[in-house]
Enzyme design. Structure first.
Site, PDB file in Angstrom:
ATOM      1  N   ARG A 179      45.896  21.047 101.269  1.00  0.00           N
ATOM      2  CA  ARG A 179      46.303  19.876  99.907  1.00  0.00           C
ATOM      3  C   ARG A 179      45.707  20.426  98.783  1.00  0.00           C
ATOM      4  O   ARG A 179      44.453  21.005  98.834  1.00  0.00           O
ATOM      5  CB  ARG A 179      45.794  18.759 100.489  1.00  0.00           C
ATOM      6  CG  ARG A 179      45.709  17.524  99.275  1.00  0.00           C
ATOM      7  CD  ARG A 179      45.598  16.099  99.516  1.00  0.00           C
ATOM      8  NE  ARG A 179      44.370  15.695 100.361  1.00  0.00           N
ATOM      9  CZ  ARG A 179      44.170  14.582 100.964  1.00  0.00           C
ATOM     10  NH1 ARG A 179      45.281  13.751 101.064  1.00  0.00           N
ATOM     11  NH2 ARG A 179      43.088  14.322 101.389  1.00  0.00           N
ATOM     12  N   ARG A 199      36.706  12.703 109.230  1.00  0.00           N
ATOM     13  CA  ARG A 199      37.280  11.552 108.798  1.00  0.00           C
ATOM     14  C   ARG A 199      38.576  10.849 109.740  1.00  0.00           C
ATOM     15  O   ARG A 199      38.757   9.694 109.707  1.00  0.00           O
ATOM     16  CB  ARG A 199      38.187  12.206 107.475  1.00  0.00           C
ATOM     17  CG  ARG A 199      37.107  12.344 106.276  1.00  0.00           C
ATOM     18  CD  ARG A 199      37.716  13.096 105.426  1.00  0.00           C
ATOM     19  NE  ARG A 199      39.040  12.743 104.624  1.00  0.00           N
ATOM     20  CZ  ARG A 199      39.659  13.760 103.952  1.00  0.00           C
ATOM     21  NH1 ARG A 199      39.417  14.856 103.696  1.00  0.00           N
ATOM     22  NH2 ARG A 199      40.795  12.868 103.189  1.00  0.00           N
ATOM     23  N   ARG A 201      40.531  -0.356 105.353  1.00  0.00           N
ATOM     24  CA  ARG A 201      40.319   0.503 106.176  1.00  0.00           C
ATOM     25  C   ARG A 201      39.355   0.164 107.243  1.00  0.00           C
ATOM     26  O   ARG A 201      39.283   0.865 108.368  1.00  0.00           O
ATOM     27  CB  ARG A 201      39.653   1.806 105.800  1.00  0.00           C
ATOM     28  CG  ARG A 201      40.569   3.106 105.386  1.00  0.00           C
ATOM     29  CD  ARG A 201      39.734   4.047 104.532  1.00  0.00           C
ATOM     30  NE  ARG A 201      40.010   5.334 104.712  1.00  0.00           N
ATOM     31  CZ  ARG A 201      40.818   5.973 103.780  1.00  0.00           C
ATOM     32  NH1 ARG A 201      41.179   5.455 102.489  1.00  0.00           N
ATOM     33  NH2 ARG A 201      40.956   7.544 103.886  1.00  0.00           N
ATOM     34  N   ARG A 252      39.869  19.335  97.145  1.00  0.00           N
ATOM     35  CA  ARG A 252      38.953  18.259  97.279  1.00  0.00           C
ATOM     36  C   ARG A 252      37.820  19.016  98.122  1.00  0.00           C
ATOM     37  O   ARG A 252      38.088  19.566  99.080  1.00  0.00           O
ATOM     38  CB  ARG A 252      39.647  17.100  97.749  1.00  0.00           C
ATOM     39  CG  ARG A 252      39.954  16.135  96.885  1.00  0.00           C
ATOM     40  CD  ARG A 252      40.732  15.030  97.450  1.00  0.00           C
ATOM     41  NE  ARG A 252      40.327  14.313  98.612  1.00  0.00           N
ATOM     42  CZ  ARG A 252      40.599  13.465  99.000  1.00  0.00           C
ATOM     43  NH1 ARG A 252      41.997  12.885  98.960  1.00  0.00           N
ATOM     44  NH2 ARG A 252      40.082  12.841  99.971  1.00  0.00           N
ATOM     45  N   LYS A 275      50.024   9.346 102.710  1.00  0.00           N
ATOM     46  CA  LYS A 275      49.948   7.947 102.043  1.00  0.00           C
ATOM     47  C   LYS A 275      50.150   8.225 100.319  1.00  0.00           C
ATOM     48  O   LYS A 275      50.825   7.510  99.731  1.00  0.00           O
ATOM     49  CB  LYS A 275      48.742   7.266 102.355  1.00  0.00           C
ATOM     50  CG  LYS A 275      48.520   7.005 103.772  1.00  0.00           C
ATOM     51  CD  LYS A 275      47.178   5.929 104.088  1.00  0.00           C
ATOM     52  CE  LYS A 275      45.931   6.764 103.914  1.00  0.00           C
ATOM     53  NZ  LYS A 275      45.847   8.131 104.421  1.00  0.00           N
TER      54      LYS A 275
END
Ligand code: ADP
Ligand code: ADP
Length: 221
Positions: A127, A171, A88, A160, A13
């Site tokens: 990431r 998640r 969400r 992160r 996203k």
């Protein structure tokens, strides 16, 4: 125009939002980035959301709705907003619809990036993000020219703290339980288009751009 990007954590996203916002002249609004900025500034709100984010749970609806709606209604770009990470939950989607309707606006299209659970852990744990400009990299599939350094502004990239295999599981389950039902909500309104998010970044971008151009309006030159 007001666009929503849907998809599980790691679907791409953020990666696509930067490109699509540029192509259509929209303001990119990332709910996760807004919440992380609150935490970094040490605000009361930042302190309230920290434990949810660290555990991989969604933050309460009233908090995120308050953070994001004013920005949606007053975009910095006249063309509108591209929402990344919001809504969400069904309650968030309904709050968004109501606020937009009060301002004689609406959600024009929802682009869902479809990625199964299997590649997600690999994508998320690899990431790396730029804390200055928000650029998103991956240690294997999308590495910066110089390891650990942003190509655009030379900032040191960060991993992160919620991008671990353990938190990703939480998640993903939050996504399946609370966010997936949004697909039917938007499908019922005739607003949903699906794009295969497993293709390479450029292919996903071209497919999403085509869908938006066909359904809502042309990209800028
Ligand atoms: P990703 O890009 O991997 O999907 P985000 O940066 O969007 O992750 O979100 C990180 C965390 O911020 C989420 O796990 C959640 O705790 C919180 N968050 C972000 N957006 C929302 C939202 N719309 N509703 C509730 N919590 C949110
Ligand atoms: P989201 O915002 O949905 O959580 P990101 O855009 O941050 O997802 O992407 C998650 C990770 O997957 C990043 O490391 C990114 O570089 C990588 N990624 C994004 N799109 C693709 C793709 N099409 N193919 C392979 N890796 C991708």
């Amino acid at each position: 125009m007001n666009l929503v990007l849907l998809g599980p954590p790691g679907a791409g996203k953020g990666t696509q939002a930067v490109r699509l916002a540029e192509a259509f002249g929209l303001q990119h609004l990332s709910s996760g980035d807004l919440l992380r900025a609150e935490r970094k500034s040490g605000t009361e709100l930042g302190r309230r959301v920290a434990s949810y984010m660290d555990s991989g749970a969604l933050v309460p609806d009233d908090i995120i709705v308050e953070v994001i709606l004013a920005r949606v209604l007053n975009p910095t770009k006249p063309a509108g907003v591209l929402l990344d990470g919001f809504p969400r939950t069904l309650a968030q989607a309904e709050a968004l619809d109501k606020a937009l309707a009060n301002a004689s606006k609406k959600v024009d299209l929802v682009v869902s990036l479809v990625v199964p659970d299997e590649p997600i852990v690999e994508r998320i744990t690899g990431r790396r993000v730029c804390p200055t400009c928000g650029a998103v990299y991956h240690v294997k599939t999308l590495p910066p020219a110089k390891e650990g350094v942003c190509d655009k502004d030379s900032s040191a990239l960060v991993h992160r703290t919620d991008d671990t295999a353990e938190v990703v599981k939480e998640r993903l389950s939050a996504y399946h339980a609370q966010t997936r039902p949004l697909e039917d909500y938007y499908r019922g309104k005739g607003l949903m288009v699906e794009v295969d998010g497993t293709a390479d970044v450029e292919t996903v971008f071209q497919a999403a751009r085509r869908e938006i151009s066909n359904r809502v309006g042309e990209a800028r030159a």
